[in-house]
Design a protein around this motif. Structure first.
Motif, PDB file in Angstrom:
ATOM      1  N   LEU A  82       0.984  -1.354   0.010  1.00  0.00           N
ATOM      2  CA  LEU A  82       0.195  -0.075   0.046  1.00  0.00           C
ATOM      3  C   LEU A  82       0.931   1.332  -0.029  1.00  0.00           C
ATOM      4  CD1 LEU A  82      -2.820   0.957   0.441  1.00  0.00           C
ATOM      5  CD2 LEU A  82      -2.464   0.884   2.801  1.00  0.00           C
ATOM      6  N   GLU A  83       0.845   2.042  -0.946  1.00  0.00           N
ATOM      7  CA  GLU A  83       1.522   3.322  -1.077  1.00  0.00           C
ATOM      8  C   GLU A  83       0.932   4.600  -0.246  1.00  0.00           C
ATOM      9  OE1 GLU A  83       4.683   3.828  -2.480  1.00  0.00           O
ATOM     10  OE2 GLU A  83       4.561   1.635  -2.951  1.00  0.00           O
ATOM     11  N   PRO A  84       1.846   5.042   0.717  1.00  0.00           N
ATOM     12  CA  PRO A  84       1.236   5.941   1.603  1.00  0.00           C
ATOM     13  C   PRO A  84       0.920   7.360   0.589  1.00  0.00           C
ATOM     14  CG  PRO A  84       3.106   5.415   2.212  1.00  0.00           C
ATOM     15  CD  PRO A  84       2.889   4.711   1.087  1.00  0.00           C
ATOM     16  N   LYS A  85      -0.322   7.899   0.809  1.00  0.00           N
ATOM     17  CA  LYS A  85      -0.574   9.242   0.126  1.00  0.00           C
ATOM     18  C   LYS A  85      -0.440  10.242   0.799  1.00  0.00           C
ATOM     19  CE  LYS A  85      -4.929   7.063  -1.196  1.00  0.00           C
ATOM     20  NZ  LYS A  85      -5.315   7.076  -2.594  1.00  0.00           N
ATOM     21  N   PRO A  86      -0.005  11.554   0.205  1.00  0.00           N
ATOM     22  CA  PRO A  86       0.551  12.878   0.909  1.00  0.00           C
ATOM     23  C   PRO A  86      -0.204  13.147   2.146  1.00  0.00           C
ATOM     24  CG  PRO A  86       0.820  12.936  -1.557  1.00  0.00           C
ATOM     25  CD  PRO A  86      -0.129  11.817  -1.243  1.00  0.00           C
ATOM     26  N   GLU A  87      -1.547  12.902   1.984  1.00  0.00           N
ATOM     27  CA  GLU A  87      -2.559  13.452   3.047  1.00  0.00           C
ATOM     28  C   GLU A  87      -2.266  12.523   4.429  1.00  0.00           C
ATOM     29  OE1 GLU A  87      -5.608  14.780   5.458  1.00  0.00           O
ATOM     30  OE2 GLU A  87      -4.620  15.853   3.752  1.00  0.00           O
ATOM     31  N   SER A  88      -1.568  11.337   4.281  1.00  0.00           N
ATOM     32  CA  SER A  88      -1.410  10.435   5.451  1.00  0.00           C
ATOM     33  C   SER A  88      -0.514  11.090   6.459  1.00  0.00           C
ATOM     34  CB  SER A  88      -0.664   9.116   5.032  1.00  0.00           C
ATOM     35  OG  SER A  88      -1.170   8.430   3.908  1.00  0.00           O
ATOM     36  N   LEU A  89       0.332  11.950   6.416  1.00  0.00           N
ATOM     37  CA  LEU A  89       1.360  12.370   7.235  1.00  0.00           C
ATOM     38  C   LEU A  89       0.329  13.456   7.861  1.00  0.00           C
ATOM     39  CD1 LEU A  89       3.657  13.013   8.739  1.00  0.00           C
ATOM     40  CD2 LEU A  89       4.572  14.370   7.124  1.00  0.00           C
ATOM     41  N   ARG A  90      -0.391  14.130   7.120  1.00  0.00           N
ATOM     42  CA  ARG A  90      -1.116  15.181   7.765  1.00  0.00           C
ATOM     43  C   ARG A  90      -2.296  14.707   8.737  1.00  0.00           C
ATOM     44  NH1 ARG A  90      -0.713  16.721   2.726  1.00  0.00           N
ATOM     45  NH2 ARG A  90       0.644  18.737   2.009  1.00  0.00           N
ATOM     46  N   GLN A  91      -2.893  13.292   8.169  1.00  0.00           N
ATOM     47  CA  GLN A  91      -3.739  12.690   9.057  1.00  0.00           C
ATOM     48  C   GLN A  91      -3.162  12.347  10.386  1.00  0.00           C
ATOM     49  OE1 GLN A  91      -7.407  12.434   8.666  1.00  0.00           O
ATOM     50  NE2 GLN A  91      -6.958  11.943  10.652  1.00  0.00           N
ATOM     51  N   ALA A  92      -1.981  11.846  10.395  1.00  0.00           N
ATOM     52  CA  ALA A  92      -1.410  11.034  11.370  1.00  0.00           C
ATOM     53  C   ALA A  92      -0.881  12.413  12.325  1.00  0.00           C
ATOM     54  CB  ALA A  92       0.012  10.563  11.031  1.00  0.00           C
ATOM     55  N   LEU A  93      -0.601  13.443  12.003  1.00  0.00           N
ATOM     56  CA  LEU A  93      -0.231  14.765  12.636  1.00  0.00           C
ATOM     57  C   LEU A  93      -1.514  15.152  13.543  1.00  0.00           C
ATOM     58  CD1 LEU A  93       2.009  16.864  10.365  1.00  0.00           C
ATOM     59  CD2 LEU A  93       2.398  15.206  12.627  1.00  0.00           C
ATOM     60  N   ARG A  94      -2.679  15.236  12.724  1.00  0.00           N
ATOM     61  CA  ARG A  94      -4.144  15.560  13.392  1.00  0.00           C
ATOM     62  C   ARG A  94      -4.318  14.656  14.249  1.00  0.00           C
ATOM     63  NH1 ARG A  94      -5.410  16.708   8.095  1.00  0.00           N
ATOM     64  NH2 ARG A  94      -6.483  14.788   7.448  1.00  0.00           N
ATOM     65  N   TRP A  95      -4.287  13.250  14.292  1.00  0.00           N
ATOM     66  CA  TRP A  95      -4.683  12.366  15.154  1.00  0.00           C
ATOM     67  C   TRP A  95      -3.721  12.483  16.295  1.00  0.00           C
ATOM     68  CZ3 TRP A  95      -5.541   7.508  11.618  1.00  0.00           C
ATOM     69  CH2 TRP A  95      -6.931   7.568  11.225  1.00  0.00           C
ATOM     70  N   MET A  96      -2.352  12.534  16.273  1.00  0.00           N
ATOM     71  CA  MET A  96      -1.404  12.914  17.349  1.00  0.00           C
ATOM     72  C   MET A  96      -2.036  14.147  18.064  1.00  0.00           C
ATOM     73  SD  MET A  96       0.900  10.725  17.173  1.00  0.00           S
ATOM     74  CE  MET A  96       2.059  11.321  18.355  1.00  0.00           C
ATOM     75  N   ARG A  97      -2.260  15.041  17.533  1.00  0.00           N
ATOM     76  CA  ARG A  97      -2.857  16.381  18.313  1.00  0.00           C
ATOM     77  C   ARG A  97      -4.244  16.177  18.973  1.00  0.00           C
ATOM     78  NH1 ARG A  97      -0.920  21.292  18.006  1.00  0.00           N
ATOM     79  NH2 ARG A  97       0.170  20.877  16.009  1.00  0.00           N
ATOM     80  N   GLN A  98      -5.156  15.573  18.157  1.00  0.00           N
ATOM     81  CA  GLN A  98      -6.390  15.265  18.461  1.00  0.00           C
ATOM     82  C   GLN A  98      -6.600  14.486  19.796  1.00  0.00           C
ATOM     83  OE1 GLN A  98      -9.194  13.706  15.688  1.00  0.00           O
ATOM     84  NE2 GLN A  98     -10.680  13.361  16.916  1.00  0.00           N
ATOM     85  N   PHE A  99      -5.761  13.489  19.866  1.00  0.00           N
ATOM     86  CA  PHE A  99      -5.743  12.314  20.855  1.00  0.00           C
ATOM     87  C   PHE A  99      -4.808  12.696  21.839  1.00  0.00           C
ATOM     88  CE2 PHE A  99      -8.100  10.238  17.352  1.00  0.00           C
ATOM     89  CZ  PHE A  99      -9.395  10.205  17.923  1.00  0.00           C
ATOM     90  N   ASN A 100      -3.943  13.802  21.690  1.00  0.00           N
ATOM     91  CA  ASN A 100      -3.080  13.887  22.778  1.00  0.00           C
ATOM     92  C   ASN A 100      -2.060  12.733  22.920  1.00  0.00           C
ATOM     93  OD1 ASN A 100      -1.398  15.880  24.355  1.00  0.00           O
ATOM     94  ND2 ASN A 100      -2.522  14.969  26.280  1.00  0.00           N
ATOM     95  N   LEU A 101      -1.507  12.215  21.735  1.00  0.00           N
ATOM     96  CA  LEU A 101      -0.606  11.097  21.895  1.00  0.00           C
ATOM     97  C   LEU A 101       0.741  11.580  21.908  1.00  0.00           C
ATOM     98  CD1 LEU A 101      -2.495   9.009  18.698  1.00  0.00           C
ATOM     99  CD2 LEU A 101      -2.817   8.763  21.445  1.00  0.00           C
ATOM    100  N   GLY A 102       1.822  10.639  22.348  1.00  0.00           N
ATOM    101  CA  GLY A 102       2.880  10.786  22.703  1.00  0.00           C
ATOM    102  C   GLY A 102       3.971   9.867  22.117  1.00  0.00           C
TER     103      GLY A 102
END
Length: 142
Positions: A82-102
């Protein structure tokens, strides 16, 4: 399509792993449903790192054995990268912030984001808690 987590590949590769038989059955069930089994190269990298670690497995696979296993697995027509899409990193960053992940959740969150932005809604994993938090996946366990 069904996404595969690294732990599933490890359980498939090690015949003496306690979850080997159940994992084979779970993967075969998805294939019989006509599901394409997918994972990004991030999972292949993690697989090679884990499967060759002598602190985790006695004995671990050698690097050549791990590479051979991965190449053989990828030769199956039901399996694809599965090839990552450019949006993947943006989504990961949003989730890291949204869920306060370390820092311990960076790679799992990136993996979830790659699956999510590719439209993968079903994941096969032995660590459901890594993905349930995001609320966008049907989690399958062996």
């Amino acid at each position: 399509m069904t996404g595969l987590d690294c732990n599933i590949l490890v359980q498939l590769a090690l015949q003496d792993h306690p979850a080997n038989t159940a994992t084979i059955a779970a993967v075969q069930a998805q294939a019989k449903l006509g599901e394409q089994l997918v994972f990004p190269s991030l999972v292949a990298d993690e697989f090679l790192h884990v499967i060759t670690d002598e602190r985790r497995f006695k004995p671990p696979l050698t690097m050549i054995e791990g590479l051979d296993w991965m190449e053989n697995f990828l030769s199956n027509s039901a399996v694809s990268l599965l090839e990552p899409k450019p949006e993947s990193l943006r989504q990961a960053l949003r989730w890291m912030r949204q869920f306060n992940l370390g820092r311990k959740r960076i790679l799992d969150t990136q993996l979830a984001a790659i699956f999510h932005t590719a439209g993968i809604r079903r994941l096969l994993t032995s660590n459901p808690a890594d993905f349930q938090l995001f609320g966008v996946f049907e989690i399958l366990t062996p």
